[in-house]
Design a protein around this motif. Structure first.
Motif, PDB file in Angstrom:
ATOM      1  N   TRP A 155     -20.509   7.339 -11.862  1.00 44.83           N
ATOM      2  CA  TRP A 155     -21.381   6.595 -12.773  1.00 44.83           C
ATOM      3  C   TRP A 155     -20.617   5.199 -12.790  1.00 44.83           C
ATOM      4  CZ3 TRP A 155     -19.270  11.511 -15.052  1.00 44.83           C
ATOM      5  CH2 TRP A 155     -20.054  12.282 -14.875  1.00 44.83           C
ATOM      6  N   ILE A 156     -20.332   4.551 -11.764  1.00 47.74           N
ATOM      7  CA  ILE A 156     -19.760   3.152 -11.670  1.00 47.74           C
ATOM      8  C   ILE A 156     -20.890   2.083 -11.443  1.00 47.74           C
ATOM      9  CG2 ILE A 156     -17.954   1.671 -10.750  1.00 47.74           C
ATOM     10  CD1 ILE A 156     -16.979   4.066 -12.353  1.00 47.74           C
ATOM     11  N   THR A 157     -21.112   1.387 -12.436  1.00 47.52           N
ATOM     12  CA  THR A 157     -22.033   0.366 -12.502  1.00 47.52           C
ATOM     13  C   THR A 157     -21.743  -0.732 -11.370  1.00 47.52           C
ATOM     14  OG1 THR A 157     -22.695   0.682 -14.835  1.00 47.52           O
ATOM     15  CG2 THR A 157     -23.507  -1.291 -13.814  1.00 47.52           C
ATOM     16  N   ASN A 158     -22.800  -0.973 -10.593  1.00 49.95           N
ATOM     17  CA  ASN A 158     -22.671  -2.008  -9.386  1.00 49.95           C
ATOM     18  C   ASN A 158     -21.947  -1.468  -8.394  1.00 49.95           C
ATOM     19  OD1 ASN A 158     -22.769  -5.180 -11.460  1.00 49.95           O
ATOM     20  ND2 ASN A 158     -24.087  -3.374 -11.347  1.00 49.95           N
ATOM     21  N   GLY A 159     -21.337  -0.218  -8.401  1.00 48.28           N
ATOM     22  CA  GLY A 159     -20.521   0.163  -7.370  1.00 48.28           C
ATOM     23  C   GLY A 159     -21.079   0.251  -5.935  1.00 48.28           C
ATOM     24  N   THR A 160     -22.211   0.359  -5.863  1.00 45.42           N
ATOM     25  CA  THR A 160     -22.714   0.413  -4.432  1.00 45.42           C
ATOM     26  C   THR A 160     -22.647  -0.768  -3.778  1.00 45.42           C
ATOM     27  OG1 THR A 160     -25.028  -0.205  -5.233  1.00 45.42           O
ATOM     28  CG2 THR A 160     -24.572   2.188  -5.033  1.00 45.42           C
ATOM     29  N   PHE A 161     -22.719  -2.085  -4.455  1.00 45.10           N
ATOM     30  CA  PHE A 161     -22.687  -3.074  -3.786  1.00 45.10           C
ATOM     31  C   PHE A 161     -21.513  -4.319  -4.263  1.00 45.10           C
ATOM     32  CE2 PHE A 161     -25.702  -3.652  -7.193  1.00 45.10           C
ATOM     33  CZ  PHE A 161     -25.048  -4.568  -8.138  1.00 45.10           C
ATOM     34  N   SER A 162     -20.400  -3.626  -4.655  1.00 41.45           N
ATOM     35  CA  SER A 162     -19.273  -4.445  -5.228  1.00 41.45           C
ATOM     36  C   SER A 162     -18.280  -4.318  -3.993  1.00 41.45           C
ATOM     37  CB  SER A 162     -18.707  -3.748  -6.534  1.00 41.45           C
ATOM     38  OG  SER A 162     -19.446  -3.882  -7.677  1.00 41.45           O
ATOM     39  N   ASP A 163     -17.563  -5.562  -4.354  1.00 40.46           N
ATOM     40  CA  ASP A 163     -16.525  -6.156  -3.034  1.00 40.46           C
ATOM     41  C   ASP A 163     -15.274  -5.633  -3.685  1.00 40.46           C
ATOM     42  OD1 ASP A 163     -18.205  -7.506  -1.135  1.00 40.46           O
ATOM     43  OD2 ASP A 163     -18.824  -8.304  -2.874  1.00 40.46           O
ATOM     44  N   TYR A 164     -14.946  -5.509  -5.066  1.00 42.26           N
ATOM     45  CA  TYR A 164     -13.488  -5.316  -5.888  1.00 42.26           C
ATOM     46  C   TYR A 164     -13.970  -4.214  -6.840  1.00 42.26           C
ATOM     47  CZ  TYR A 164     -12.002  -9.572  -3.760  1.00 42.26           C
ATOM     48  OH  TYR A 164     -11.930 -10.587  -2.777  1.00 42.26           O
ATOM     49  N   PHE A 165     -12.963  -3.645  -7.045  1.00 40.10           N
ATOM     50  CA  PHE A 165     -13.003  -2.583  -8.224  1.00 40.10           C
ATOM     51  C   PHE A 165     -11.835  -2.674  -9.098  1.00 40.10           C
ATOM     52  CE2 PHE A 165     -15.048  -1.001  -4.184  1.00 40.10           C
ATOM     53  CZ  PHE A 165     -16.367  -0.834  -4.518  1.00 40.10           C
ATOM     54  N   THR A 166     -11.824  -2.586 -10.357  1.00 42.40           N
ATOM     55  CA  THR A 166     -10.903  -2.548 -11.308  1.00 42.40           C
ATOM     56  C   THR A 166     -10.756  -1.105 -11.742  1.00 42.40           C
ATOM     57  OG1 THR A 166     -11.395  -4.667 -12.195  1.00 42.40           O
ATOM     58  CG2 THR A 166     -10.019  -3.297 -13.573  1.00 42.40           C
ATOM     59  N   VAL A 167      -9.517  -0.569 -11.066  1.00 44.52           N
ATOM     60  CA  VAL A 167      -9.710   1.118 -11.168  1.00 44.52           C
ATOM     61  C   VAL A 167      -8.422   1.468 -11.949  1.00 44.52           C
ATOM     62  CG1 VAL A 167      -9.217   2.977  -9.603  1.00 44.52           C
ATOM     63  CG2 VAL A 167     -10.315   1.033  -8.615  1.00 44.52           C
TER      64      VAL A 167
END
Length: 518
Positions: free
Chosen positions: A285-297
């Protein structure tokens, strides 16, 4: 309109009342619907009753259609004239202008009312933000909410150029040197109330999935980079994201743990030389995840929960999750499979992730409250318009006491939400990041619980007011249907409302003085 518009009398229009020669009047304008009648979704019979054919059909039209229908080119072409000595009195909202419907605007920003929070700069800023949202964001929002594609890159680029992406993060050094909304205010003037206004204006279109697709991933995922990232990492990422060149998501929730961040299972282990993290796990359920270049994990490490910035690359896979709102939000399931990340990408101290995540939640939840309070107001405005034009039992719908009672409750909850939100915003304005983390987690949690519960009450009552139209995706009740379907998102995203209510109470109990008794 290129063709000549005739000036006609009502008597002349009345002569055209036959199936093969059919005119009607709507708001002082004359329409020839002879050829169109068979194409109407309701069939030709809609136009044939004697109170419609050759007559003023304004009341009947607005009992069935939104005004925007008349603005579509295919229907504008049907206009052949205007009524002599009469002017149209129904008009569309002018881009940038405030609504004159009661309670359609926050009282502190409504003409004739005063507020301790808003100055002239805030009122100028609101009009500029609304004009931008009406002209640039709203058309794309409507199209993308329907087709499910991500927000158009040209819109994101214009948002970046106007400083909207940067302002959505809040006041701070990241605004220095930027031109904000084409110079309507200076970066040093920008405060939390400007941010509140912006958050509400860019969500006013009511397209809930698109609203989350509008770089909300960066709004909630970039602050940890700003506040806890190494300077060289921070400067590079902030520049790429706020310029609209790259996209970023906050990746905390998992199938195993949502509000329970201590239960996260994604792991990060250091390589033997201590130079890299190897990350394995999943996020959901990560918002914008399909088109993100970076992830704060958020990850589990040997020293405890740690937050790490991960760049899309080998071992990172994202899949779209279909939810009850539009896929324009880019909601994703993310898999990290032996992803190698430099230790320099660690945000905050190793093992210090709980503070990084929880302090970041305050801004995320506050931003969600801004949008939720604004959308409640949109629904109140829709309902006030509807009860004023809809007839039932031979009277306007607002003549029914039960309808007025519902509206009273809706308005009261909307106003209470906004005023509590403004009070919290005032506290944020006078606290630094650490003070907010210490003092506002409970109050913001309670605020979000109250707003999301109130919003669901408003949605339910709005459907009752609109009836069948409130469960129809098009036409008069389209905003009501959309709101009723998507309003639960605010009660879940950023922390479930029950969990946040409990957080507020637990913090209050913890702060209770030991020496007080009844």
């Amino acid at each position: 309109m290129s063709k000549e518009v005739k000036v006609l009398t009502r008597e002349e229009v009345a002569k055209h009342n036959r199936e093969d020669d059919l005119w009607i009047i709507i708001d002082g304008k004359v329409y020839d619907v002879t050829k169109f009648k068979g194409l109407h979704p309701g069939g030709a019979n809609v136009f044939l009753p004697e109170e419609i054919a050759g007559r003023d059909a304004t009341e009947s039209f607005y009992g069935l259609h939104r005004h925007e229908v008349l603005l579509k080119p295919q229907y504008q072409r049907l206009q052949i004239g205007v009524i002599e000595g009469e002017k149209s009195v129904i008009y569309s909202q002018i881009p940038g202008e405030l609504s004159n419907v009661p309670y359609a605007e926050p009282l502190g920003l409504t003409e004739g009312y005063s507020s301790p929070y808003y100055k002239d700069s805030h009122r100028r800023f609101q009009r500029a933000a609304r004009k931008f949202a009406d002209e640039i964001i709203a058309p794309d929002a409507i199209a993308r909410e329907e087709d499910g594609k991500r927000p158009s890159l040209h819109v994101i680029q214009k948002m970046a150029e106007a400083g909207i992406l940067a302002m959505s993060i809040g006041p701070g050094p990241h605004l220095k040197g930027r031109t904000l909304l084409y110079g309507v205010i200076q970066p040093e003037e920008f405060d939390r109330f400007h941010e509140l206004i912006l958050a509400q204006e860019v969500s006013r279109h009511g397209c809930r999935g698109y609203r989350d697709g509008q770089n909300s991933g960066a709004t909630i995922g970039l602050p940890p980079v700003i506040h806890f990232g190494r300077p060289e990492l921070r400067d590079r990422i902030v520049d790429e994201v706020l310029s609209g060149r790259k996209f970023l998501s906050l990746a905390i929730s998992e199938a195993f743990a949502g509000s329970d961040v201590a239960g996260l299972r994604t792991t990060a282990k250091k390589t033997p030389d201590g130079k890299f993290w190897i990350i394995n796990g999943t996020k959901k359920w990560i918002t914008n995840g399909t088109f993100s270049d970076y992830f704060t994990v958020g990850c589990r490490t040997d020293k405890g929960l740690t937050v790490i910035l991960v760049e899309r690359g080998d071992g990172v896979e994202t899949k779209s999750i279909k939810t009850s709102y539009s896929t324009a939000a880019g909601t994703a399931y993310i898999t990290f499979d032996n992803v190698k990340v430099p230790v320099e990408n660690t945000l905050g101290p190793e093992g210090g992730g709980v503070f990084v995540i929880l302090s970041n939640f305050n801004h995320e939840r506050w931003a969600m409250c801004c949008g939720a309070a604004r959308n409640m107001r949109l629904i109140v405005e829709e309902c006030l318009k509807w009860v004023n034009q809809r007839k039932a039992f031979g009277k306007p719908l607002h003549a029914q006491a039960v309808i007025r009672a519902k509206l009273a409750d809706m308005i009261a909850k909307t106003e209470a939400s906004q005023h509590w939100l403004e009070n919290i915003t005032y506290q944020m304005q006078h606290m630094d990041y650490k003070q907010q983390a210490k003092l506002l987690a409970g109050p913001i949690g309670l605020l979000k619980m109250y707003i999301t519960r109130s919003a669901q009450d408003v949605a339910r009552d709005a459907v009752q007011i609109f009836g069948g139209r409130g469960i129809t995706t098009t036409g008069m009740g389209k905003h009501i249907e959309h709101y009723h379907r998507t309003v639960p998102f605010d009660a879940i995203l950023g922390g479930a409302e029950d969990v946040l209510g409990d957080l507020g109470v637990r913090q209050a109990i913890k702060a209770m003085p030991k020496n007080v008794k009844l």
